[in-house]
Design an enzyme around this catalytic site. Structure first.
Site, PDB file in Angstrom:
ATOM      1  N   GLY A 172      -0.451   2.818   1.660  1.00 55.87           N
ATOM      2  CA  GLY A 172      -0.827   1.412   1.620  1.00 55.87           C
ATOM      3  C   GLY A 172      -1.920   1.058   2.604  1.00 55.87           C
ATOM      4  O   GLY A 172      -2.950   0.500   2.245  1.00 55.87           O
ATOM      5  N   ASP A 173      -1.717   1.377   3.875  1.00 61.69           N
ATOM      6  CA  ASP A 173      -2.705   1.046   4.902  1.00 61.69           C
ATOM      7  C   ASP A 173      -3.083   2.277   5.715  1.00 61.69           C
ATOM      8  O   ASP A 173      -3.424   2.190   6.887  1.00 61.69           O
ATOM      9  CB  ASP A 173      -2.181  -0.064   5.808  1.00 61.69           C
ATOM     10  CG  ASP A 173      -0.923   0.329   6.567  1.00 61.69           C
ATOM     11  OD1 ASP A 173      -0.368   1.413   6.317  1.00 61.69           O
ATOM     12  OD2 ASP A 173      -0.490  -0.458   7.429  1.00 61.69           O
ATOM     13  N   GLU A 174      -3.037   3.431   5.080  1.00 58.53           N
ATOM     14  CA  GLU A 174      -3.294   4.694   5.763  1.00 58.53           C
ATOM     15  C   GLU A 174      -4.468   5.419   5.116  1.00 58.53           C
ATOM     16  O   GLU A 174      -4.494   5.635   3.906  1.00 58.53           O
ATOM     17  CB  GLU A 174      -2.040   5.574   5.695  1.00 58.53           C
ATOM     18  CG  GLU A 174      -2.158   6.869   6.414  1.00 58.53           C
ATOM     19  CD  GLU A 174      -0.876   7.688   6.308  1.00 58.53           C
ATOM     20  OE1 GLU A 174      -0.967   8.902   6.514  1.00 58.53           O
ATOM     21  OE2 GLU A 174       0.186   7.125   5.994  1.00 58.53           O
TER      22      GLU A 174
END
Length: 109
Positions: free
Chosen positions: A74-76
């Site tokens: 997701g946010d990586e």
């Protein structure tokens, strides 16, 4: 969403780079965005998605030819830097990335 390679494609690219480069160095870096979930919670997933796209664009703008940027979660994001001669070279690349994403992002004001 970001049109970046995913985790499986990243793994394949790393294996290809290792096979081609033999003993030359390869740096793999993970970038995880802190406090990203509150953006989705407060502003909505649409704005969060827009932010992810903009972050990916800024990161791509800092890469050298042959470097790889992938979104692995997701946010990586993960980055692969082939031909890095030393930790100082890697630190220089990472400092450039940090500078690029440290600038404010404005989404619909």
């Amino acid at each position: 969403l970001t049109h970046l390679p995913n985790r499986a494609l990243l793994s394949d690219r790393i294996n290809q780079m290792l096979a081609r480069r033999g003993r030359s160095c390869l740096a793999v870096c993970a970038l995880d965005l802190d406090a990203f979930q509150p953006i989705n919670d407060r502003l909505g997933r649409e704005h969060g998605d827009t932010l992810l796209v903009r972050i990916a664009e800024r990161l791509k703008g800092c890469l050298r030819p042959g470097d790889t940027l992938a979104r692995c979660g997701g946010d990586e994001f993960h980055l692969v830097f082939p031909g890095v001669a030393s930790a100082v070279d890697c630190e220089s690349l990472l400092a450039r990335l940090h500078t690029a994403i440290a600038e404010p992002f404005f989404i619909e004001g």
